[in-house]
Design a protein around this motif. Structure first.
Motif, short mmCIF file in Angstrom:
data_model
loop_
_atom_site.label_atom_id
_atom_site.label_comp_id
_atom_site.label_asym_id
_atom_site.label_seq_id
_atom_site.Cartn_x
_atom_site.Cartn_y
_atom_site.Cartn_z
N LEU A 1 0.81 -1.22 0.00
CA LEU A 1 0.00 0.00 0.00
C LEU A 1 0.84 1.26 0.00
O LEU A 1 0.44 2.29 -0.56
N TYR A 2 2.03 1.20 0.62
CA TYR A 2 2.89 2.38 0.69
C TYR A 2 3.92 2.41 -0.44
O TYR A 2 4.82 3.24 -0.42
N TRP A 3 3.81 1.52 -1.42
CA TRP A 3 4.66 1.52 -2.62
C TRP A 3 6.15 1.46 -2.25
O TRP A 3 6.98 2.15 -2.85
N ARG A 4 6.48 0.65 -1.26
CA ARG A 4 7.89 0.51 -0.89
C ARG A 4 8.67 -0.28 -1.92
O ARG A 4 9.87 -0.09 -2.08
N ASP A 5 8.00 -1.20 -2.61
CA ASP A 5 8.56 -1.89 -3.76
C ASP A 5 7.69 -1.53 -4.96
O ASP A 5 6.62 -2.08 -5.14
N VAL A 6 8.16 -0.56 -5.74
CA VAL A 6 7.32 0.01 -6.79
C VAL A 6 6.93 -1.05 -7.82
O VAL A 6 5.78 -1.10 -8.28
#
Length: 208
Positions: free
Chosen positions: A9-14
């Motif tokens: 959800l936080y786009w830590r791995d795009v």
């Protein structure tokens, strides 16, 4: 599990988040035109159309001695995805706890344990009737998916500004709640006065 969901959800791995987000949106968009059974069967056929030829290719390379005969998907087969007894019991307890909490909260709202909370619930249900007229459940699910992947990223980029807006909204809601509580308290009838205690009879002493 929760940490992996937060990472998505936080786009830590795009790359991973983009793949999952695109897959969910495309899958939900397909449900507008096709049934879920059709989508799942075609998805399975697409996966098999890739894995089966690759497996045959590796097998043929092993027969002509151009490869070591290793399985191309052995790493996926070796992954242990089985649930232990402890994991199963923990998940079952969490599900039962969620259901019991939901039932308790609905019972409290429907049978007017708190007037303010029940009024909020009535307003929420009334608004849902308009939402149901304008959109179906699938549209709401797609909107929820898009919001779930977009809002955390927006909050991370505009955290200070959003925090100020949220604080202002909280203060406004607190003021409105105080006004409503005051109106409700004024509308309540005053409590009945407590009955005065009956006088105790005095015993006359007999004179000799």
């Amino acid at each position: 599990m929760a940490s992996k969901v937060l990472d998505l959800l936080y786009w830590r791995d795009v790359g991973t988040t983009g793949l999952v987000f695109t897959g969910l949106v495309v899958g939900l968009a397909c449900l507008f035109q096709l049934s879920a059974i059709t989508i799942l069967s075609n998805l399975g056929l697409g996966i098999m159309a890739f894995t089966l030829p690759v497996r045959f290719l590796y097998k043929a390379m092993a027969l002509v001695r151009l490869g070591d005969g290793s399985h191309p998907f052995q790493s996926y087969l070796d992954e242990d995805r089985t649930l232990t007894d402890e994991d199963t019991v923990r998940m079952a307890e969490q599900i039962v706890l969620l259901i019991a909490t939901a039932v308790t909260e609905l019972k409290r709202l429907f049978f007017i344990d708190s007037i303010m909370d029940s009024v909020k619930f009535v307003v929420f249900l009334y608004l849902l009737t308009y939402v149901g007229v304008q959109a179906n459940g699938l549209t709401l699910v797609m909107t929820g998916v898009i919001c779930a992947f977009s809002l955390p990223l927006l909050y991370r980029l505009q955290q200070e500004r959003i925090d100020k807006i949220v604080k202002a909204i909280k203060k406004l809601v607190e003021k409105i709640t105080e006004i409503v509580d005051l109106v409700v308290s004024l509308a309540k009838p005053p409590p009945a006065p407590a009955p005065s205690p009956a006088p105790t009879p005095k015993l006359k002493q007999k004179t000799k």
